[in-house]
Structures are given as structure tokens and as C-alpha cells.
Design an enzyme around this catalytic site. Structure first.
Site, PDB file in Angstrom:
ATOM      1  CB  ILE A 134      20.128  82.702 -10.916  1.00 11.92           C
ATOM      2  CG1 ILE A 134      21.641  82.086 -10.877  1.00 11.92           C
ATOM      3  CG2 ILE A 134      19.103  82.033 -11.964  1.00 11.92           C
ATOM      4  CD1 ILE A 134      21.574  80.719 -10.386  1.00 11.92           C
ATOM      5  CD  GLU A 180      17.605  83.576  -5.940  1.00  6.40           C
ATOM      6  OE1 GLU A 180      16.608  84.034  -6.117  1.00  6.40           O
ATOM      7  OE2 GLU A 180      17.585  82.431  -5.042  1.00  6.40           O
TER       8      GLU A 180
END
Length: 298
Positions: free
Chosen positions: A166, A208
Site C-alpha cells: 500500500i 501493509e
């Protein structure tokens, strides 16, 4: 909750409930011996192991859980043995012909039955902790164990590994706080799963970062799938409370060569992803077998 994770929880609940039911069956056997008021079929019949609550549960799961059949068949054998020895013991008591060895046999049968159940419970609990508590996605450990067999399964083409990170996730935590950040990760995992086909498993790699296993008949098809997922994330805002939070990912994609260790494949995909981060983010990068990296475009 992930379907597999929910299945494990339901299986553990059903197993524990049925074991409790078997303890009640044992009390019933003692009651029969103490009162000597008959021989109900669920204690003394040759099919008694199919009549008790545990037997009903076990027979059902032997049909529906083929991947656990080894564990379940072992438990089934031990369960039948408990009922066999119990039947012999009850008959000997009711006929005033008690054989001391039957008590030892019954104790041994119960111990082996409980031990088989404990082995299976331990397996399920270990499998349970192999799923991420936040996103309910399987963790890297699950992929480690299944990677070789996934590579060998060419029913939907060659196997490609895609790592997604991300973009600027630290900014989300800094701007909205870690609680909102966790909700973004949870919602992102759900979105990522919705972008993939049923034979494209998704894993949480850590932080992430996520992994998607793709199957494709050639590089062009694999790159199209990688771009499809990257673009689907780009065009989806994550709603958390009062916030609409835009999220993009940078991904690295590569083919898994048969016989290659997962670690090597991940390192190659990670290197492609790093180039994507350095060159602007929000993109899918493909690295071929010779190490040449290119941005995937329409």
C-alpha cells in the site's frame, strides 16, 4: 471473516461440543451398570459408535472434510474401539462375570481416543494461528507449506507471484491514527480478495504488504491480471467511519519457475516492486526470468 477461518472455528466448536457429548455417554454407561435396569442399544449394540453424539458428528465430517481425513479416520478407529471395549465391560458386569483386564483395556482405549482428538485439536489450532487476526487472510506460513504443490498444479496455467504494498501507508496512520489504519488494512484485504478469482489466493505478507498467487497462460495474461488488480485498487476508495480514504498499491510480479524456492521468487518480485516505488508508485512492475523489469501498461 475469511471462509476458511470461519470453517476452522466451526470445526473446533463442533469437535469440543461432541467430545462433551461423549462424556455424557460415558456417564450413561456408568448409570446402566449401577442400576442394571436394561441394555439400551446406544450402549451395548454393535452400532453404538454411530448412535452417540460424537459418532454422528464424526460421520458427518468424514464426508465433508476430506483434507482432514487422516486425522478423522484415526479418531474414528479409536472411537469405535472405546465403544467395543465398553460394550464388553458392561456385558461382563451385567452378567456378573467381571474380567479385570477389561478395565485396563477400557482405560487404554479412552487414553488413545483422547490422544487422537488432542492431536487433531492441536493441528486445527496451529492452522488457526496461521491466519492473520486483523484481516483474516492466511499468513506466509500457509503459502510456504502449499507453494510447491501450487507450482506443480498447472490446471489454470503457470504460477505467478505478485507482491503488493500500500502506497504511503505511514501517511494514513499519521493522518488518521493507527485504529483507522487497521480498519483500512482490513477493508483493503476484503477489496483485494474481491478483485481476485477463486483460484487466486491472497496472503498477508506483513505490515501493509500482501501476496497474490496468479495463474496465467503466459506473461501477457499474467501482466493483464496484475494490472487488473492494481487498477481495481486505484479506483476504489475505502470508507472508514466518516472518512473516504483513497488507496493505491505498487506491485511486483514474476513467474515462479518449477523447483525454485519461494524465498527466491519473493525476492525477485520484491525487487520489481522496489523499482516501482522508486519510479512513481501506483503501478504494477513485471520482472522476467532474466531479471529485466518493465512497467505493466494497457
Amino acid at each position: 471473516m475469511n471462509r476458511k477461518l470461519k470453517e476452522i472455528d466451526e470445526l473446533l466448536t463442533g469437535l469440543n461440543r461432541s467430545v462433551g457429548g461423549h462424556y455424557r455417554w460415558l456417564v450413561q454407561a456408568f448409570r446402566l451398570i449401577a442400576k442394571r435396569d436394561g441394555s439400551p442399544d446406544d450402549i451395548t449394540s454393535l452400532e453404538a459408535h454411530n448412535c452417540c453424539q460424537f459418532g454422528g458428528w464424526l460421520n458427518q465430517y468424514l464426508v465433508t472434510h476430506t483434507e482432514d481425513k487422516g486425522f478423522l479416520l484415526t479418531i474414528n478407529d479409536k472411537h469405535i474401539r472405546v465403544h467395543e471395549v465398553c460394550r464388553q465391560l458392561v456385558d461382563s458386569v451385567l452378567q456378573n462375570n467381571i474380567q479385570e483386564t477389561l478395565f485396563n483395556d477400557f482405560e487404554h482405549a479412552l487414553q488413545e481416543f483422547v490422544a487422537a482428538i488432542t492431536v487433531y485439536q492441536t493441528h486445527l489450532l496451529q492452522l488457526r494461528i496461521s491466519y492473520d487476526a486483523l484481516t483474516s487472510l492466511p499468513l506466509r506460513r500457509i503459502l510456504d507449506e502449499s507453494f510447491e504443490s501450487q507450482v506443480m498444479d498447472r490446471s489454470n496455467g503457470d504460477l505467478y507471484v505478485m507482491i503488493l504494498d500500500i502506497d504511503h501507508f505511514k501517511r494514513i496512520n499519521d493522518s488518521y491514527g493507527h485504529i483507522i489504519g487497521d480498519e483500512v488494512l482490513r477493508a483493503f484485504a476484503q477489496k483485494l480478495q474481491s478483485c481476485t478469482r477463486n483460484y487466486e489466493p491472497v496472503y498477508r505478507f506483513g505490515g501493509e504488504e500482501f501476496i497474490v498467487i496468479l495463474k496465467a497462460k503466459g506473461e501477457a495474461e499474467a501482466m493483464a491480471a496484475g494490472l487488473r488488480i492494481t487498477r481495481a485498487i486505484e479506483h476504489h476508495q475505502i470508507r472508514v467511519g466518516q472518512y473516504d480514504i483513497p488507496v493505491t498499491v505498487t506491485s511486483g510480479l514474476t513467474r515462479a519457475i518449477p523447483g525454485e524456492l519461494l524465498r527466491i521468487v519473493l525476492e525477485r518480485a520484491d525487487g520489481a516492486m522496489y523499482v516501482g516505488k522508486q519510479s512513481g508508485r501506483n503501478r504494477c512492475m513485471y520482472i522476467n526470468d532474466q531479471g529485466s523489469i518493465e512497467r505493466v501498461v494497457e
